[in-house]
Enzyme design. Structure first.
Site, short mmCIF file in Angstrom:
data_model
loop_
_atom_site.label_atom_id
_atom_site.label_comp_id
_atom_site.label_asym_id
_atom_site.label_seq_id
_atom_site.Cartn_x
_atom_site.Cartn_y
_atom_site.Cartn_z
N HIS A 1 8.62 -0.37 7.92
CA HIS A 1 7.79 -0.12 6.84
C HIS A 1 7.25 1.54 7.18
O HIS A 1 7.10 1.83 8.30
CB HIS A 1 6.35 -0.89 6.83
CG HIS A 1 5.50 -1.12 8.05
ND1 HIS A 1 4.66 -0.07 8.57
CD2 HIS A 1 5.59 -2.02 9.16
CE1 HIS A 1 4.31 -0.71 9.70
NE2 HIS A 1 4.78 -1.77 10.12
N ASP B 1 4.15 2.70 6.05
CA ASP B 1 2.58 2.80 5.92
C ASP B 1 2.35 2.74 7.66
O ASP B 1 2.92 2.38 8.50
CB ASP B 1 2.15 2.07 5.05
CG ASP B 1 2.28 0.38 5.68
OD1 ASP B 1 3.37 0.12 5.78
OD2 ASP B 1 1.19 -0.22 5.35
N ASP C 1 4.32 1.76 15.71
CA ASP C 1 4.31 0.75 14.62
C ASP C 1 4.23 1.81 13.32
O ASP C 1 3.47 1.86 12.77
CB ASP C 1 3.02 0.00 14.69
CG ASP C 1 2.93 -1.14 13.70
OD1 ASP C 1 3.86 -1.05 13.01
OD2 ASP C 1 1.89 -1.81 13.55
N GLU D 1 3.00 -2.65 4.37
CA GLU D 1 3.13 -3.85 5.23
C GLU D 1 1.88 -4.10 6.02
O GLU D 1 1.25 -5.26 6.27
CB GLU D 1 4.14 -3.52 6.54
CG GLU D 1 4.64 -4.76 7.24
CD GLU D 1 3.65 -4.88 8.34
OE1 GLU D 1 3.88 -5.94 9.08
OE2 GLU D 1 3.20 -4.28 8.91
N GLU D 2 0.99 -2.94 6.34
CA GLU D 2 -0.24 -3.24 7.12
C GLU D 2 -1.40 -3.68 6.34
O GLU D 2 -2.34 -4.25 6.79
CB GLU D 2 -0.72 -1.95 7.75
CG GLU D 2 0.47 -1.30 8.71
CD GLU D 2 0.55 -2.12 9.97
OE1 GLU D 2 -0.08 -3.19 10.08
OE2 GLU D 2 1.27 -1.52 10.87
N GLU E 1 9.99 -3.87 13.97
CA GLU E 1 8.37 -3.89 14.45
C GLU E 1 8.57 -3.64 16.15
O GLU E 1 9.45 -4.16 16.56
CB GLU E 1 7.73 -5.21 14.19
CG GLU E 1 7.51 -5.30 12.60
CD GLU E 1 6.31 -4.50 12.26
OE1 GLU E 1 5.55 -3.98 12.98
OE2 GLU E 1 6.18 -4.32 11.07
N HIS F 1 -1.79 0.47 16.22
CA HIS F 1 -3.04 0.35 15.83
C HIS F 1 -4.38 0.99 16.48
O HIS F 1 -5.42 0.86 16.35
CB HIS F 1 -3.65 -0.94 15.28
CG HIS F 1 -2.64 -1.66 14.29
ND1 HIS F 1 -3.14 -2.96 13.49
CD2 HIS F 1 -1.24 -1.48 13.95
CE1 HIS F 1 -2.01 -3.24 12.83
NE2 HIS F 1 -0.97 -2.43 13.28
ZN LIG Z 1 4.19 -2.83 11.77
#
Ligand SMILES: [Zn+2]
Length: 387
Positions: free
Chosen positions: A74, A76, A106, A138-139, A166, A359
């Site tokens: 992903h 994003d 990520d 995705e997030e 991932e 994150h």
């Molecule tokens: Zn991810």
């Protein structure tokens, strides 16, 4: 750092510079990928979202056909709001063998490795296609990947195997928990707080519901555990709550968001039905005796099914072979793998970076892991050539 890893690092710097926080546009990032692929004579298709601010990207290297392998990731990233970073999160910064920046782990690191391998994929005589499958959102619940999956086998080729990148520190992950998200809205009745008998305080009702969720979680923990997962039980989280007008008004409205992280085998919607039954039995009769319009409504606002595969799943066997490993792992976080698996693509998760950094402020990926990922993708090319 090998030559191709240096290329991956350069591409990663470009990807990180696009602020693709989920609620912002990712189109400039997708266009950059599209132009990069075009510079290697690879056509790609952008699949825009309904509101036009996001787009997924699909491209094929090798035979233009169904089957083969999809490399999924992903574009994003999660917000940096409120986080304290030592460096600019959107400027890739190298320090002590690590690359810092939002999304390095990520999961733009994987995207960069995939893109850096494109010239090599192109130079091989691939017997089966290698598809590039990059999604958005995705997030915020994997919303971008689903419309793209719906096109596979229709207007897009359908891969047989999906390698999701991932962050797993390049170990092979063949199971993850599911995630169900809910929004509960309580309609009470306002009144002056000196006349509580005339009102129904929605925040107190929310408190009762949340206490019930805590009891349900205790029951779930006692009933079912799976040692492959950490934590090994089904968990419930209340993540946001909103309500109230002033200190002397009984609050008429309260909403809260909550979620269930499920082990394979639990349908998260069951928890919603259990909460509904509790509300109907214990709370609504008393509320409506004061004001008939009182209500408690819970809506499901997102489902990511748990991901499991048969022990001899094709994608898992391939990833283990490419990595020279013989052990698979389960993780507690969700990925797009379960959507691909549900659509009939054998899927597995293996990618650079440690989820511990995802994150977080000062998110990073080790350069050595990008190297390992490049080796993994090179052996994939060997396999797709020999197959
Ligand atoms: Zn991810």
């Amino acid at each position: 750092m090998s030559g191709t890893t240096a290329t991956a690092t350069e591409i990663l710097a470009r990807l990180v510079a696009f602020d693709t926080t989920s609620h912002k546009t990712n189109i400039p990032c997708a266009r950059f990928v599209q132009e990069y692929l075009a510079s290697h004579a690879i056509d790609s298709r952008l699949l825009p979202s309904d509101d036009g601010i996001h787009a997924s990207l699909f491209a094929t290297v090798g035979p233009q056909a169904d089957g083969g392998i999809g490399l999924s990731g992903h574009m994003d990233v999660v917000p940096v709001t409120g986080q304290s970073w030592d460096t600019d999160p959107f400027t890739l910064t190298e320090r002590d063998g690590r690359l810092y920046g939002r999304g390095t782990c990520d999961m733009k690191g994987y995207l960069a490795c995939v893109l850096a391998m494109v010239p090599e994929f192109k130079s091989r005589r691939l017997k089966m296609p290698i598809h590039i499958v990059f999604s958005y959102d995705e997030e915020v619940g994997c919303t971008g990947v689903k419309p793209m999956i719906a096109e596979m086998g229709r207007t897009l080729p359908k891969p047989t195997l999906i390698l999701v990148g991932e962050p797993t520190t390049m170990t092979v992950v063949d199971a993850h928990k599911g995630g169900y998200r809910f929004l509960t809205e309580i309609t009470g009745k306002d009144a002056h707080s000196s006349k509580p008998q005339l009102g129904v305080g929605s925040i107190m009702i929310a408190g009762a519901l949340i206490a019930e969720l805590a009891r349900i979680e205790q029951r779930l923990k006692a009933k079912h555990t799976s040692p492959r997962f950490d934590p090994p039980y089904n968990s419930i989280t209340v993540s946001m709550i909103e309500g109230g007008i002033a200190h002397n008004i009984i609050p008429p409205k309260c909403t809260f968001q909550w979620g269930v992280r499920t082990l394979p085998g639990l349908d998260g919607l069951e928890i919603m039905r259990e909460l509904d039954a509790y509300a109907a039995r214990e709370l609504l009769p008393g509320m409506r005796a004061v004001a008939p319009q009182c209500d408690i409504v819970t809506k499901n606002i997102g489902i990511l099914p748990a991901f499991t595969t048969a022990s001899n799943a094709e994608a898992t066997s391939l990833a283990l072979k490419l990595m020279g490993q013989n052990e698979t792992f389960a993780v507690p976080y969700g990925t797009e793998a379960s959507h691909f698996q549900a659509a009939g693509c054998s899927s597995v998760i293996c990618g650079p970076g440690d989820i511990a950094q995802a994150h977080q402020p000062n998110e990073f990926v080790e350069i050595s892991e990008l190297d390992t990922c490049m080796g993994y993708l090179r052996r994939l090319a060997d396999w797709a050539e020999a197959a």
